[in-house]
Design an enzyme around this catalytic site. Structure first.
Site, short mmCIF file in Angstrom:
data_model
loop_
_atom_site.label_atom_id
_atom_site.label_comp_id
_atom_site.label_asym_id
_atom_site.label_seq_id
_atom_site.Cartn_x
_atom_site.Cartn_y
_atom_site.Cartn_z
N ASP A 30 0.86 -1.19 0.00
CA ASP A 30 0.00 0.00 0.00
C ASP A 30 0.89 1.24 0.00
O ASP A 30 2.03 1.19 0.46
CB ASP A 30 -0.92 0.00 1.23
CG ASP A 30 -2.19 0.80 1.01
OD1 ASP A 30 -3.26 0.20 0.86
OD2 ASP A 30 -2.09 2.05 0.95
N THR A 123 -13.33 -3.26 -8.54
CA THR A 123 -14.52 -3.22 -9.40
C THR A 123 -14.29 -2.14 -10.46
O THR A 123 -14.12 -0.97 -10.13
CB THR A 123 -15.77 -2.89 -8.57
OG1 THR A 123 -15.87 -3.84 -7.52
CG2 THR A 123 -17.03 -2.93 -9.43
N LYS A 246 -20.01 -8.44 -11.75
CA LYS A 246 -19.90 -7.67 -10.50
C LYS A 246 -20.91 -6.51 -10.50
O LYS A 246 -21.62 -6.28 -9.52
CB LYS A 246 -18.47 -7.16 -10.35
CG LYS A 246 -18.24 -6.26 -9.15
CD LYS A 246 -18.47 -6.98 -7.84
CE LYS A 246 -18.57 -5.99 -6.70
NZ LYS A 246 -18.97 -6.59 -5.45
N PHE A 291 -32.40 -9.24 1.39
CA PHE A 291 -32.25 -7.94 0.74
C PHE A 291 -33.58 -7.26 0.43
O PHE A 291 -33.71 -6.55 -0.56
CB PHE A 291 -31.36 -8.04 -0.50
CG PHE A 291 -29.93 -7.73 -0.18
CD1 PHE A 291 -29.16 -8.64 0.51
CD2 PHE A 291 -29.37 -6.51 -0.50
CE1 PHE A 291 -27.86 -8.35 0.87
CE2 PHE A 291 -28.07 -6.20 -0.15
CZ PHE A 291 -27.30 -7.13 0.53
N GLY A 295 -36.27 0.48 4.82
CA GLY A 295 -35.61 1.33 5.80
C GLY A 295 -35.15 2.64 5.19
O GLY A 295 -35.76 3.13 4.23
N CYS A 302 -19.89 0.66 -2.18
CA CYS A 302 -20.02 -0.02 -3.48
C CYS A 302 -21.31 0.28 -4.26
O CYS A 302 -21.24 0.66 -5.43
CB CYS A 302 -19.91 -1.53 -3.28
SG CYS A 302 -18.24 -2.00 -2.78
P1 NAD Z 1 -10.13 0.91 0.15
O1 NAD Z 1 -10.24 2.34 -0.13
O2 NAD Z 1 -10.51 0.38 1.49
O3 NAD Z 1 -8.64 0.40 -0.13
C1 NAD Z 1 -7.89 0.79 -1.23
C2 NAD Z 1 -6.42 0.83 -0.80
O4 NAD Z 1 -5.61 1.03 -1.96
C3 NAD Z 1 -6.09 1.96 0.15
O5 NAD Z 1 -5.48 1.43 1.33
C4 NAD Z 1 -5.11 2.84 -0.63
O6 NAD Z 1 -4.14 3.47 0.18
C5 NAD Z 1 -4.51 1.82 -1.57
N1 NAD Z 1 -3.85 2.40 -2.75
C6 NAD Z 1 -4.26 3.42 -3.53
N2 NAD Z 1 -3.35 3.64 -4.51
C7 NAD Z 1 -2.36 2.73 -4.35
C8 NAD Z 1 -1.16 2.46 -5.03
N3 NAD Z 1 -0.78 3.18 -6.09
N4 NAD Z 1 -0.38 1.47 -4.58
C9 NAD Z 1 -0.72 0.74 -3.50
N5 NAD Z 1 -1.87 0.95 -2.81
C10 NAD Z 1 -2.67 1.94 -3.22
O7 NAD Z 1 -10.98 0.19 -0.98
P2 NAD Z 1 -11.79 -1.19 -0.86
O8 NAD Z 1 -13.08 -0.98 -0.16
O9 NAD Z 1 -10.88 -2.25 -0.40
O10 NAD Z 1 -12.14 -1.44 -2.39
C11 NAD Z 1 -11.17 -1.84 -3.33
C12 NAD Z 1 -11.88 -2.26 -4.61
O11 NAD Z 1 -12.68 -3.42 -4.35
C13 NAD Z 1 -12.83 -1.21 -5.16
O12 NAD Z 1 -12.81 -1.25 -6.56
C14 NAD Z 1 -14.18 -1.66 -4.65
O13 NAD Z 1 -15.24 -1.25 -5.47
C15 NAD Z 1 -14.05 -3.16 -4.69
N6 NAD Z 1 -14.89 -3.87 -3.75
C16 NAD Z 1 -15.05 -3.40 -2.48
C17 NAD Z 1 -15.85 -4.10 -1.58
C18 NAD Z 1 -16.06 -3.59 -0.18
O14 NAD Z 1 -16.96 -4.09 0.49
N7 NAD Z 1 -15.28 -2.65 0.30
C19 NAD Z 1 -16.48 -5.30 -1.98
C20 NAD Z 1 -16.27 -5.76 -3.28
C21 NAD Z 1 -15.48 -5.04 -4.15
#
Ligand code: NAD
Length: 473
Positions: A30, A123, A246, A291, A295, A302
């Site tokens: 990260d 995503t 997705k 689902f 509410g 997402c």
């Molecule tokens: P998040 O914001 O929690 O995490 C993203 C991470 O990426 C951050 O820690 C950020 O510092 C890091 N980052 C950014 N640029 C970077 C780089 N150049 N190098 C290394 N790290 C870097 O995001 P998330 O919730 O984990 O979501 C990630 C993806 O997964 C998104 O596309 C989201 O739509 C998808 N997704 C999320 C969920 C969910 O419930 N959160 C579920 C399914 C899919």
């Protein structure tokens, strides 16, 4: 296998920790140095049930490591996951700048020692797999031309005769975990989707996930295997279809909730009870009961952004997705429902003290992204109310992330209730199902309870002397 997960957020961190539990060598990368420091010390920056334990055992066993060093982490790995954020831009499109940076950096970091698989878990809009491939290739070509001018010790010169294009493959492996049950969802998913154009990618990902697909791993204590859970279906398909799966899944789930809210609003007007109605029609095998909770609407990182991105993709191709637009519209309207109910019961909002029970967009997470609570608090403040809030986990984060919202944070339900003219249940945390109504009623200025998640029994609340208002009942 040696795995690199880029982006240690809700998805990357859970994925990395679970893959390490399966015995893979995982390095999570990260750019956030503070986050990486905390993680290396075994402290999770997010609240996710069971994650702390996985994190600590992964570190202790040496299967899980954290780094800010992208290039070296990529070089030591055979499978590289992209799990960075794809937040919404103001025009509704997905912001792909993080994915772009990472894809280019992967290309620049690749050497020609062995073939690697780049897997997109973020995503992303349809076609992004091909775009990521192009960006990695560009980075790699930069690296190759640089190597020509440098000495033989440059990492990409160690093996001759391998063409840059063949040295990596791109696959799509969309993530379906739900915050709050992310570990369980990762170990016991409804399905694993693999989008790829070649066998190498499909076989590598299948091999990585084999212990999950066949359910041969030893479950961690925090996520025991559900009874009768024996195998996970795998959907192997092309890149575009995987990316679309997705979006379709999230759009459908959000639509289901908006549908329940639409019916709830009609129920309220005609004197029906949405809980009863859902029980009745949800038992239809074609519909299903999940689902369909009416509410204050859906939120989170997402649904909103993914539907906006899908609407934008459709528009790019000249199609008007009116059902998806309505899903969003109904949800927007739903966030105003508690305000109407407060106006109806209290009449004047200005000068009143309103207590919000819950801030996180759903229970068992600290995630506040697009949480209905923020919109409700903002509107109440604009209307001149004093806003108090209590969330079992997200108080501190909300205070830090939203300093503009002049919310007074309470340490527990009773502190919250003190001097309130009304309470609003915004997030259905388990503890809110068991409120000590008599005690709370004594502390409040007037006994009004707006149940924005329909978690309480209206008769019990009314019997405790409250004015109860649910949604659609
Ligand atoms: P998040 O914001 O929690 O995490 C993203 C991470 O990426 C951050 O820690 C950020 O510092 C890091 N980052 C950014 N640029 C970077 C780089 N150049 N190098 C290394 N790290 C870097 O995001 P998330 O919730 O984990 O979501 C990630 C993806 O997964 C998104 O596309 C989201 O739509 C998808 N997704 C999320 C969920 C969910 O419930 N959160 C579920 C399914 C899919």
């Amino acid at each position: 296998m040696n795995v690199c997960v880029i982006g240690a957020g809700y998805v990357g961190l859970v994925t990395g920790s679970c893959l390490a539990h399966l015995g893979n060598n995982v390095i999570c990368v990260d750019i956030d140095e503070q986050k990486i420091r905390a993680l290396s010390d075994g402290r999770s920056p997010i609240y996710e049930p069971g994650l702390d334990q996985l994190l600590q055992t992964g570190l202790q066993r040496g299967y899980l490591r954290f780094s800010t060093e992208l290039a070296s982490s990529i070089r030591e790995s055979e499978i590289i996951f992209i799990a960075v954020g794809t937040p919404p831009l103001s025009n509704g499109k997905a912001d792909l700048s993080y994915v772009k940076t990472v894809a280019q950096e992967i290309g620049r970091a690749l050497d020609l020692k062995h073939r690697r698989l780049v897997v997109n878990k973020s995503t992303v809009p349809i076609g992004s797999g091909n775009w990521v491939e192009m960006l990695v290739k560009e980075g790699l070509n930069e690296n190759l031309s640089l190597a020509k001018q440098e000495d033989a010790s440059h990492p990409i010169r160690r093996q001759d005769g391998t063409k840059g294009e063949e040295i990596f493959m791109v696959a799509s492996n969309p993530e379906f975990l739900r915050e709050g049950s992310a570990i369980v969802d990762t170990f016991y998913p409804d399905r694993i989707v693999i989008g790829a154009t070649n066998n190498f990618a499909t076989e590598r990902l299948r091999a990585l996930y084999e212990p999950i697909i066949e359910q041969t791993f030893t479950p961690p204590p925090s996520a025991p295997r559900p009874a009768g859970f024996t195998a996970v279906p795998v959907v192997t398909t092309d890149l575009a279809s995987a990316e679309m799966i997705k979006y379709a899944a999230n759009a459908f789930l959000a639509t289901k909730i908006s549908f329940a809210n639409e019916i709830a609003n009609i129920c309220e007007r005609v004197g029906a009870d949405i809980k009863e109605v859902v029980r009745g029609f949800g038992l239809d095998g074609r519909i299903g009961p999940r689902f369909l909770n009416a509410g204050v609407g859906w939120g989170g990182s997402c649904f909103g952004k993914d539907i906006s991105a899908l609407i934008d993709i459709a528009a790019e191709y000249g199609y008007d997705p009116s059902l998806l637009r309505s899903t969003v519209e109904v949800n927007k309207r739903q966030r105003h429902v508690p305000l109407y109910k407060l106006q109806e019961t209290l009449k004047i909002i200005k000068g009143k003290t309103i207590g919000l029970l819950g801030l996180a967009f759903k229970p068992e997470t600290d995630d506040l992204r697009d949480a209905p609570s923020l919109e409700i608090a903002r509107q109440l403040l604009e209307m001149g109310a004093r806003v108090k809030a209590y969330d079992p986990i997200a108080n501190e984060l909300c205070c830090r992330q939203h300093p503009d919202l002049k919310i007074e944070y309470a340490g527990n339900v009773q502190d919250l209730a003190l001097d309130c003219d009304a309470l609003v249940i915004v997030t259905e945390w388990e503890e809110f199902r068991y409120l000590d109504l008599n005690r709370i009623g004594e502390l409040m200025r007037s006994k009004v309870l707006i149940d924005g998640r329909n978690v309480l029994d209206p008769d019990a609340v009314n019997a405790a002397g409250f004015k109860y208002r649910g949604v659609g009942r």
